[in-house]
Design a protein around this motif. Structure first.
Motif, PDB file in Angstrom:
ATOM      1  N   UNK A  78       0.829  -1.194   0.000  1.00 50.01           N
ATOM      2  CA  UNK A  78       0.000   0.000   0.000  1.00 50.01           C
ATOM      3  C   UNK A  78       0.866   1.248   0.000  1.00 50.01           C
ATOM      4  N   UNK A  79       0.270   2.388   0.280  1.00 56.13           N
ATOM      5  CA  UNK A  79       1.031   3.634   0.347  1.00 56.13           C
ATOM      6  C   UNK A  79       2.200   3.519   1.330  1.00 56.13           C
ATOM      7  N   UNK A  80       3.357   3.984   0.906  1.00 52.73           N
ATOM      8  CA  UNK A  80       4.523   3.921   1.766  1.00 52.73           C
ATOM      9  C   UNK A  80       5.234   2.584   1.724  1.00 52.73           C
ATOM     10  N   UNK A 122     -13.877   2.830   5.918  1.00 47.27           N
ATOM     11  CA  UNK A 122     -13.472   3.770   4.872  1.00 47.27           C
ATOM     12  C   UNK A 122     -12.109   4.380   5.148  1.00 47.27           C
ATOM     13  N   UNK A 123     -11.887   4.786   6.386  1.00 44.80           N
ATOM     14  CA  UNK A 123     -10.589   5.364   6.751  1.00 44.80           C
ATOM     15  C   UNK A 123      -9.465   4.335   6.598  1.00 44.80           C
ATOM     16  N   UNK A 124      -9.745   3.101   7.020  1.00 46.79           N
ATOM     17  CA  UNK A 124      -8.734   2.052   6.932  1.00 46.79           C
ATOM     18  C   UNK A 124      -8.433   1.697   5.483  1.00 46.79           C
ATOM     19  N   UNK A 125      -9.468   1.485   4.673  1.00 44.19           N
ATOM     20  CA  UNK A 125      -9.258   1.113   3.276  1.00 44.19           C
ATOM     21  C   UNK A 125      -8.559   2.234   2.506  1.00 44.19           C
ATOM     22  N   UNK A 126      -8.850   3.450   2.842  1.00 46.92           N
ATOM     23  CA  UNK A 126      -8.204   4.591   2.180  1.00 46.92           C
ATOM     24  C   UNK A 126      -6.712   4.610   2.521  1.00 46.92           C
ATOM     25  N   UNK A 127      -6.394   4.368   3.795  1.00 45.54           N
ATOM     26  CA  UNK A 127      -4.993   4.377   4.222  1.00 45.54           C
ATOM     27  C   UNK A 127      -4.213   3.231   3.599  1.00 45.54           C
ATOM     28  N   UNK A 128      -4.895   2.129   3.329  1.00 45.18           N
ATOM     29  CA  UNK A 128      -4.229   0.954   2.777  1.00 45.18           C
ATOM     30  C   UNK A 128      -4.211   0.949   1.244  1.00 45.18           C
ATOM     31  N   UNK A 129      -4.946   1.874   0.633  1.00 47.16           N
ATOM     32  CA  UNK A 129      -5.010   1.938  -0.822  1.00 47.16           C
ATOM     33  C   UNK A 129      -5.914   0.894  -1.435  1.00 47.16           C
ATOM     34  N   UNK A 130      -6.944   0.459  -0.691  1.00 44.52           N
ATOM     35  CA  UNK A 130      -7.877  -0.556  -1.177  1.00 44.52           C
ATOM     36  C   UNK A 130      -8.998   0.117  -1.970  1.00 44.52           C
ATOM     37  N   UNK A 131      -8.700   0.470  -3.202  1.00 49.82           N
ATOM     38  CA  UNK A 131      -9.633   1.234  -4.027  1.00 49.82           C
ATOM     39  C   UNK A 131     -10.939   0.478  -4.266  1.00 49.82           C
ATOM     40  N   UNK A 132     -10.836  -0.813  -4.587  1.00 51.38           N
ATOM     41  CA  UNK A 132     -12.053  -1.578  -4.885  1.00 51.38           C
ATOM     42  C   UNK A 132     -12.962  -1.673  -3.664  1.00 51.38           C
TER      43      UNK A 132
END
Length: 297
Positions: free
Chosen positions: A28-30, A268-278
């Motif tokens: 994911x990011x980073x 939503x916050x977790x998936x956004x931080x992890x880059x889970x677009x789907x």
């Protein structure tokens, strides 16, 4: 299994390892590894969507020695330590469970199997049909009139008939078979030279390890008879190691396991931080699993 509310108890540790080894490495990011988190989330989503359980929970192992390690130092000694790339994903995996508002059960010093076995028995006694979501054959011993296994990866259900077909004995006698044959996965020794086929035949004939040892004259093969006599205590220890506990001091509060709507803000916050677009798209489009009829809104 019908006419009773259904409780699905997920072997979370099994899901974690399956996800980690089934998917290619993802970051994911980073550059943080995320494939175990993504796989775990996808597996949990699929289960909730397809089975729509009224009640559900996730059970995890904890770090550190367990009662079986204290009884047998070599228990699971051959297993390598958890890969660091997996260990760093565990906090986020637990956060996924929190986001789905499912109870997360773990106890220091206790294995997930024993927690699952204890909760399953207490829930069945409380009037539930229990589904243990696991592919672990050890759990076959817990199966009963109101307890089944479900391997969601293979879409395979295991009830009492399937246990008899698999082991040649009823569920209660599964530890007897495993005590003779051992288990290389958990480093349970069993009796040298006794494989699965022989172990099944012996327990089907004698019923238990104790009865077998008391009637060794009934074992026709001399070398087998000698091995059983020489390793009697090892067979007893192996049976103990293979036995799932169902008597832990673990209360079962049904309402704690009742399905509630997911916490979309947390997910939503977790998936956004992890880059889970789907998965973010699934949230925005209302594709997360619904609740069964009559559940708390």
């Amino acid at each position: 299994m019908s006419g009773r509310p259904r409780l699905f108890l997920v072997d979370g540790s099994s899901y974690v390892y399956r996800a980690f080894y089934a998917l290619p490495p993802l970051t994911g990011p980073g550059g943080r590894p995320t494939h175990a988190i993504y796989g775990f989330t996808a597996m949990l989503l699929r289960l909730l969507r397809e089975q729509v359980p009224e009640y559900a929970g996730v059970v995890f192992d904890t770090e550190g020695p367990t009662e079986r390690h204290l009884a047998f130092e070599a228990y699971k000694a051959q297993r390598p330590p958890m890969p660091e790339a997996l260990a760093v994903q565990l906090p986020d995996i637990r956060q996924v469970v929190t986001g789905f508002r499912l109870p997360l059960v773990s106890e220091p010093g206790q294995e997930a199997d024993d927690l699952l076995g204890t909760l399953a028995l207490r829930a069945a006694d409380a009037g539930f049909d229990v589904v243990l979501v696991t592919g672990d054959k050890d759990m076959c011993q817990v199966v009963g009139p109101h307890i089944r296994l479900y391997d969601s990866m293979r879409d395979r259900w295991t009830g009492e008939a399937e246990v008899r077909e698999r082991f040649g004995v009823p569920p209660a006698a599964v530890p007897e078979v495993m005590g003779l044959m051992g288990d290389s996965v958990d480093n349970i020794p069993g009796v040298p030279g006794v494989g699965e086929k022989t172990a099944k035949q012996l327990i089907a004939e004698f019923g238990s390890i104790e009865n077998l040892l008391a009637h060794l004259e009934g074992v026709k093969r001399p070398r087998l008879r000698e091995a059983l006599a020489a390793h009697a205590e090892q067979a007893r220890l192996s049976r103990t190691l293979a036995t799932i506990r169902r008597d832990l001091p673990l209360p079962f509060h049904p309402e704690a396991f009742r399905r509630l709507p997911p916490d979309l803000a947390v997910l939503g916050e977790l998936f956004r931080a992890l880059g889970f677009t789907r998965l973010l798209e699934a949230i925005s489009q209302g594709e997360l699993p619904g609740l069964p009829a009559g559940a708390v809104p």
